[in-house]
Design a protein around this motif. Structure first.
Motif, PDB file in Angstrom:
ATOM      1  N   ALA A  38      13.541 -31.635  63.146  1.00 20.10           N
ATOM      2  CA  ALA A  38      14.895 -31.301  62.224  1.00 20.10           C
ATOM      3  C   ALA A  38      14.371 -30.435  61.082  1.00 20.10           C
ATOM      4  O   ALA A  38      15.126 -29.327  60.750  1.00 20.10           O
ATOM      5  CB  ALA A  38      15.451 -32.336  61.614  1.00 20.10           C
ATOM      6  N   LEU A  39      13.060 -30.519  60.546  1.00 18.11           N
ATOM      7  CA  LEU A  39      12.491 -29.617  59.751  1.00 18.11           C
ATOM      8  C   LEU A  39      12.207 -28.396  60.002  1.00 18.11           C
ATOM      9  O   LEU A  39      12.735 -27.317  59.317  1.00 18.11           O
ATOM     10  CB  LEU A  39      11.328 -30.550  59.412  1.00 18.11           C
ATOM     11  CG  LEU A  39      10.617 -29.576  58.061  1.00 18.11           C
ATOM     12  CD1 LEU A  39      11.436 -29.344  56.820  1.00 18.11           C
ATOM     13  CD2 LEU A  39       9.342 -30.359  57.488  1.00 18.11           C
ATOM     14  N   ARG A  40      11.766 -28.069  61.439  1.00 15.67           N
ATOM     15  CA  ARG A  40      11.552 -26.597  61.931  1.00 15.67           C
ATOM     16  C   ARG A  40      12.850 -26.168  62.120  1.00 15.67           C
ATOM     17  O   ARG A  40      13.025 -24.833  61.852  1.00 15.67           O
ATOM     18  CB  ARG A  40      10.898 -27.165  63.362  1.00 15.67           C
ATOM     19  CG  ARG A  40      10.689 -25.967  64.003  1.00 15.67           C
ATOM     20  CD  ARG A  40      10.076 -26.077  65.569  1.00 15.67           C
ATOM     21  NE  ARG A  40       8.942 -26.344  65.452  1.00 15.67           N
ATOM     22  CZ  ARG A  40       7.731 -25.601  65.598  1.00 15.67           C
ATOM     23  NH1 ARG A  40       8.025 -24.479  65.667  1.00 15.67           N
ATOM     24  NH2 ARG A  40       6.701 -26.221  65.489  1.00 15.67           N
ATOM     25  N   ASP A  41      13.968 -26.922  62.433  1.00 18.84           N
ATOM     26  CA  ASP A  41      15.198 -26.286  62.559  1.00 18.84           C
ATOM     27  C   ASP A  41      15.820 -25.650  61.355  1.00 18.84           C
ATOM     28  O   ASP A  41      16.258 -24.583  61.336  1.00 18.84           O
ATOM     29  CB  ASP A  41      16.446 -27.186  63.482  1.00 18.84           C
ATOM     30  CG  ASP A  41      16.027 -27.546  64.856  1.00 18.84           C
ATOM     31  OD1 ASP A  41      15.214 -26.814  65.416  1.00 18.84           O
ATOM     32  OD2 ASP A  41      16.560 -28.535  65.396  1.00 18.84           O
ATOM     33  N   ARG A  42      15.682 -26.283  60.260  1.00 14.18           N
ATOM     34  CA  ARG A  42      15.916 -25.898  58.865  1.00 14.18           C
ATOM     35  C   ARG A  42      15.132 -24.813  58.466  1.00 14.18           C
ATOM     36  O   ARG A  42      15.746 -23.737  57.897  1.00 14.18           O
ATOM     37  CB  ARG A  42      15.782 -27.013  58.024  1.00 14.18           C
ATOM     38  CG  ARG A  42      16.671 -28.223  57.981  1.00 14.18           C
ATOM     39  CD  ARG A  42      16.680 -28.973  56.924  1.00 14.18           C
ATOM     40  NE  ARG A  42      15.721 -29.738  56.318  1.00 14.18           N
ATOM     41  CZ  ARG A  42      15.189 -30.579  56.547  1.00 14.18           C
ATOM     42  NH1 ARG A  42      15.585 -31.539  57.376  1.00 14.18           N
ATOM     43  NH2 ARG A  42      13.965 -31.124  56.108  1.00 14.18           N
ATOM     44  N   VAL A  43      14.023 -24.644  58.927  1.00 17.02           N
ATOM     45  CA  VAL A  43      13.047 -23.470  58.555  1.00 17.02           C
ATOM     46  C   VAL A  43      13.504 -22.094  59.426  1.00 17.02           C
ATOM     47  O   VAL A  43      13.744 -21.339  58.792  1.00 17.02           O
ATOM     48  CB  VAL A  43      11.527 -23.655  58.709  1.00 17.02           C
ATOM     49  CG1 VAL A  43      10.752 -22.443  58.663  1.00 17.02           C
ATOM     50  CG2 VAL A  43      11.078 -24.837  57.645  1.00 17.02           C
ATOM     51  N   GLY A  46      16.671 -20.681  58.052  1.00 23.07           N
ATOM     52  CA  GLY A  46      16.470 -20.028  56.706  1.00 23.07           C
ATOM     53  C   GLY A  46      16.227 -20.648  55.601  1.00 23.07           C
ATOM     54  O   GLY A  46      16.506 -20.309  54.433  1.00 23.07           O
ATOM     55  N   ASP A  47      16.353 -21.970  55.665  1.00 23.36           N
ATOM     56  CA  ASP A  47      15.838 -22.995  54.472  1.00 23.36           C
ATOM     57  C   ASP A  47      14.542 -22.454  53.915  1.00 23.36           C
ATOM     58  O   ASP A  47      13.357 -22.542  54.691  1.00 23.36           O
ATOM     59  CB  ASP A  47      15.885 -24.466  54.944  1.00 23.36           C
ATOM     60  CG  ASP A  47      15.751 -25.292  53.753  1.00 23.36           C
ATOM     61  OD1 ASP A  47      15.354 -24.778  52.697  1.00 23.36           O
ATOM     62  OD2 ASP A  47      15.899 -26.488  54.035  1.00 23.36           O
ATOM     63  N   THR A  48      14.646 -21.929  52.730  1.00 23.02           N
ATOM     64  CA  THR A  48      13.245 -21.592  52.002  1.00 23.02           C
ATOM     65  C   THR A  48      12.588 -22.696  51.119  1.00 23.02           C
ATOM     66  O   THR A  48      12.182 -22.349  50.270  1.00 23.02           O
ATOM     67  CB  THR A  48      13.587 -20.353  51.363  1.00 23.02           C
ATOM     68  OG1 THR A  48      14.685 -20.809  50.352  1.00 23.02           O
ATOM     69  CG2 THR A  48      14.206 -19.270  52.183  1.00 23.02           C
ATOM     70  N   GLY A  49      12.554 -23.843  51.725  1.00 22.31           N
ATOM     71  CA  GLY A  49      12.031 -24.864  51.023  1.00 22.31           C
ATOM     72  C   GLY A  49      10.371 -24.734  51.245  1.00 22.31           C
ATOM     73  O   GLY A  49       9.842 -23.591  51.505  1.00 22.31           O
ATOM     74  N   LEU A  50       9.557 -25.898  50.806  1.00 21.87           N
ATOM     75  CA  LEU A  50       8.033 -25.683  50.875  1.00 21.87           C
ATOM     76  C   LEU A  50       7.668 -25.657  52.406  1.00 21.87           C
ATOM     77  O   LEU A  50       6.590 -25.125  52.576  1.00 21.87           O
ATOM     78  CB  LEU A  50       7.629 -27.023  50.553  1.00 21.87           C
ATOM     79  CG  LEU A  50       7.564 -27.241  48.825  1.00 21.87           C
ATOM     80  CD1 LEU A  50       7.078 -28.293  48.320  1.00 21.87           C
ATOM     81  CD2 LEU A  50       6.814 -26.031  48.223  1.00 21.87           C
TER      82      LEU A  50
END
Length: 136
Positions: A38-43, A46-50
């Protein structure tokens, strides 16, 4: 991978391409953890978190490699860090500080504390630094 070529001057040239098998293992096991997927999918969305994906496609949290509890990677990292010829059974706090510079996984602090608590050498070193019971 090794590649041999013959140059124009008839010399043999060797090219060596070496990659860390650890990165390959981490990348492959990142797909076994639904939270990391899920984190990979957010990255990728375009999610620009850490969290980021490096050039090798390995998920990182800041500069730290992220990996799942699958595949024995945690045990391998803990064993390597403690059994290295440059390590001196550092104890829980120091081992956590050292490892968190490079790695991240869910429950990391708890896993390190559990690992150190089962290490006979770590317990013997710790016992040498404690004052005998009943004395002030």
């Amino acid at each position: 991978m090794v590649r041999l070529d013959i140059s124009d001057s008839r010399c043999v040239l060797a090219y060596v391409d070496a990659q860390s098998s650890l990165l390959d293992r981490i990348r492959s096991h990142q797909f076994e953890n639904e939270d990391l997927v899920a984190l990979r999918d957010r990255v990728l969305g375009g999610d620009t978190g850490l969290a980021t994906l490096d050039l090798d496609g390995v998920l990182r949290f800041g500069d730290r490699l992220c990996f799942s509890r699958f595949g024995g990677l945690i045990q391998m990292i803990l064993t390597e860090s403690r059994d290295s010829k440059y390590s001196i059974h550092p104890g829980t706090a120091k081992m956590y500080r050292d490892l968190r510079q490079h790695y991240w996984w869910s429950g990391m602090k708890r896993d390190i504390a559990d690992y150190v608590s089962r290490c006979l050498s770590c317990q013997q070193v710790k016992a040498e630094h404690l004052s005998p019971g009943g004395e002030l």
